[in-house]
Scaffold this motif. Sequence first.
Motif, short mmCIF file in Angstrom:
data_model
loop_
_atom_site.label_atom_id
_atom_site.label_comp_id
_atom_site.label_asym_id
_atom_site.label_seq_id
_atom_site.Cartn_x
_atom_site.Cartn_y
_atom_site.Cartn_z
N ARG A 218 0.82 -1.21 0.00
CA ARG A 218 0.00 0.00 0.00
C ARG A 218 0.85 1.26 0.00
O ARG A 218 0.59 2.19 -0.76
CB ARG A 218 -0.91 0.00 1.23
N ALA A 219 1.87 1.31 0.83
CA ALA A 219 2.70 2.52 0.94
C ALA A 219 3.42 2.83 -0.36
O ALA A 219 3.61 4.00 -0.71
CB ALA A 219 3.71 2.36 2.07
N SER A 220 3.84 1.80 -1.09
CA SER A 220 4.59 2.01 -2.33
C SER A 220 3.74 2.58 -3.45
O SER A 220 4.27 3.05 -4.45
CB SER A 220 5.23 0.69 -2.79
N HIS A 221 2.41 2.55 -3.29
CA HIS A 221 1.53 3.08 -4.32
C HIS A 221 0.91 4.42 -3.92
O HIS A 221 -0.02 4.89 -4.58
CB HIS A 221 0.41 2.08 -4.62
N LEU A 222 1.41 5.02 -2.85
CA LEU A 222 0.90 6.31 -2.40
C LEU A 222 1.95 7.39 -2.64
O LEU A 222 3.12 7.20 -2.35
CB LEU A 222 0.56 6.25 -0.90
N THR A 223 1.51 8.52 -3.17
CA THR A 223 2.43 9.64 -3.37
C THR A 223 2.77 10.31 -2.05
O THR A 223 3.91 10.71 -1.81
CB THR A 223 1.82 10.68 -4.32
N TYR A 224 1.77 10.41 -1.16
CA TYR A 224 1.96 11.04 0.14
C TYR A 224 1.51 10.09 1.26
O TYR A 224 0.42 10.27 1.83
CB TYR A 224 1.18 12.36 0.23
N PRO A 225 2.28 9.06 1.56
CA PRO A 225 1.85 8.09 2.57
C PRO A 225 1.65 8.69 3.95
O PRO A 225 0.75 8.26 4.69
CB PRO A 225 2.99 7.06 2.57
N LEU A 226 2.44 9.69 4.32
CA LEU A 226 2.28 10.30 5.64
C LEU A 226 0.93 11.01 5.75
O LEU A 226 0.28 10.99 6.80
CB LEU A 226 3.41 11.29 5.91
N PHE A 227 0.48 11.62 4.67
CA PHE A 227 -0.84 12.26 4.66
C PHE A 227 -1.94 11.23 4.84
O PHE A 227 -2.91 11.46 5.57
CB PHE A 227 -1.03 13.02 3.34
N THR A 228 -1.78 10.07 4.19
CA THR A 228 -2.77 9.01 4.34
C THR A 228 -2.81 8.49 5.77
O THR A 228 -3.90 8.21 6.31
CB THR A 228 -2.44 7.85 3.37
#
Length: 369
Positions: free
Chosen positions: A242-252
């Motif tokens: 999941r994290a590798s497909h997010l541009t802003y994982p910290l925001f998520t």
Amino acid sequence: MESKSITAWQMFLLVFSYTLGTAIFLRPGELIFTTKQDAWLVPLWCGLLATVLAIFWLLLARKFHGQSIVQICVTVLGKKAGTLFGLLYAWYFIHLSSWVVRNLGDFMSATIMPRTPITSFHLLFLLVCTYAVIQGIRTIGRVSEFLTPLIFLTFSLVWITRGGDWNFERFLPVFELDLWKSIVENRQMLAFPFMETSAFLMIFPLVHDGKYVKPFLKGIVLSSLTLSLVTFLTIGILGVVRASHLTYPLFTIAKEIDFGNFIQHVEATTTMFWIFAIFVKLTVSFYCATLALCQLFHIQKRGVVAFPLIWLIAGIALSDHANVVEMMDWDHKYDFAYQLLYSLFIPLLLIAVSWMRRNHVRHGSEESV
């Protein structure tokens, strides 16, 4: 021209906030995509290499004590060639500022305010930073003293509230990292954000009593540890896929906070404090660009340079890349080579030329005797 100075503590906070800046939001997802569950190790070796590079910059600064990098260029290379290389550094600082502004605009448009024109974010943010630049380095240092603890506290609360989603199985299998392959694939991590700290070659002469060596090194080391920790926590909470497909994982991570059905959706608050970190980074790079031009052309008032730079930086931010994907692609392919020019090649040239000139003068004096 700037005559005031900052303390060693303010220097440390500026380096720390500048290095984290946009990297704390943008880098974890990219690292996890390329290095999977061992991504948290990448900021550690990048920090180690950055520390070695920083020692090289410090040696250059010590050799020409009290001079910024553009002043060193003029001293070593002469007025014409030195001014040319000084302008290259001024362009570099302007370009850094445009990247920071574009990162902010892309983030705000994609997450918080999608219907607001991206130029609005650029201009409003640049106006605030311009005021800080005109006020001077001491004001920027005091602002960092106020903002950095708030940034640190906010992100700490985010991780604490999401601790219940932690799963150590997301790190299995462990230590499958191919070190050399990881260095090649993630060399852009060394470029951004660590090589960008070469901008502090403009600020070293403004640190009180010349006490900038330890604060500078400590800021780089602590920021690399922080990026490693943030990446580590991101993997444990979101998982690799999941994290590798997010541009802003910290925001998520902040967006999905649910603390007893009472504290929910604090991403807006988190964004506000992330903007504080961006403010520090943009102000420093903008200040370096302004100071470089003032020193090269002997301009006394920074406002004469800073206000026109607003439009130049905003224009470059719009035209440099079409979107986040294009910027990330450029970053992966070219940023490392681009940063090498300013962080390694030109400083090496300055040291080599100064060494040859010193030997030439020494040899000439011996012949005259």
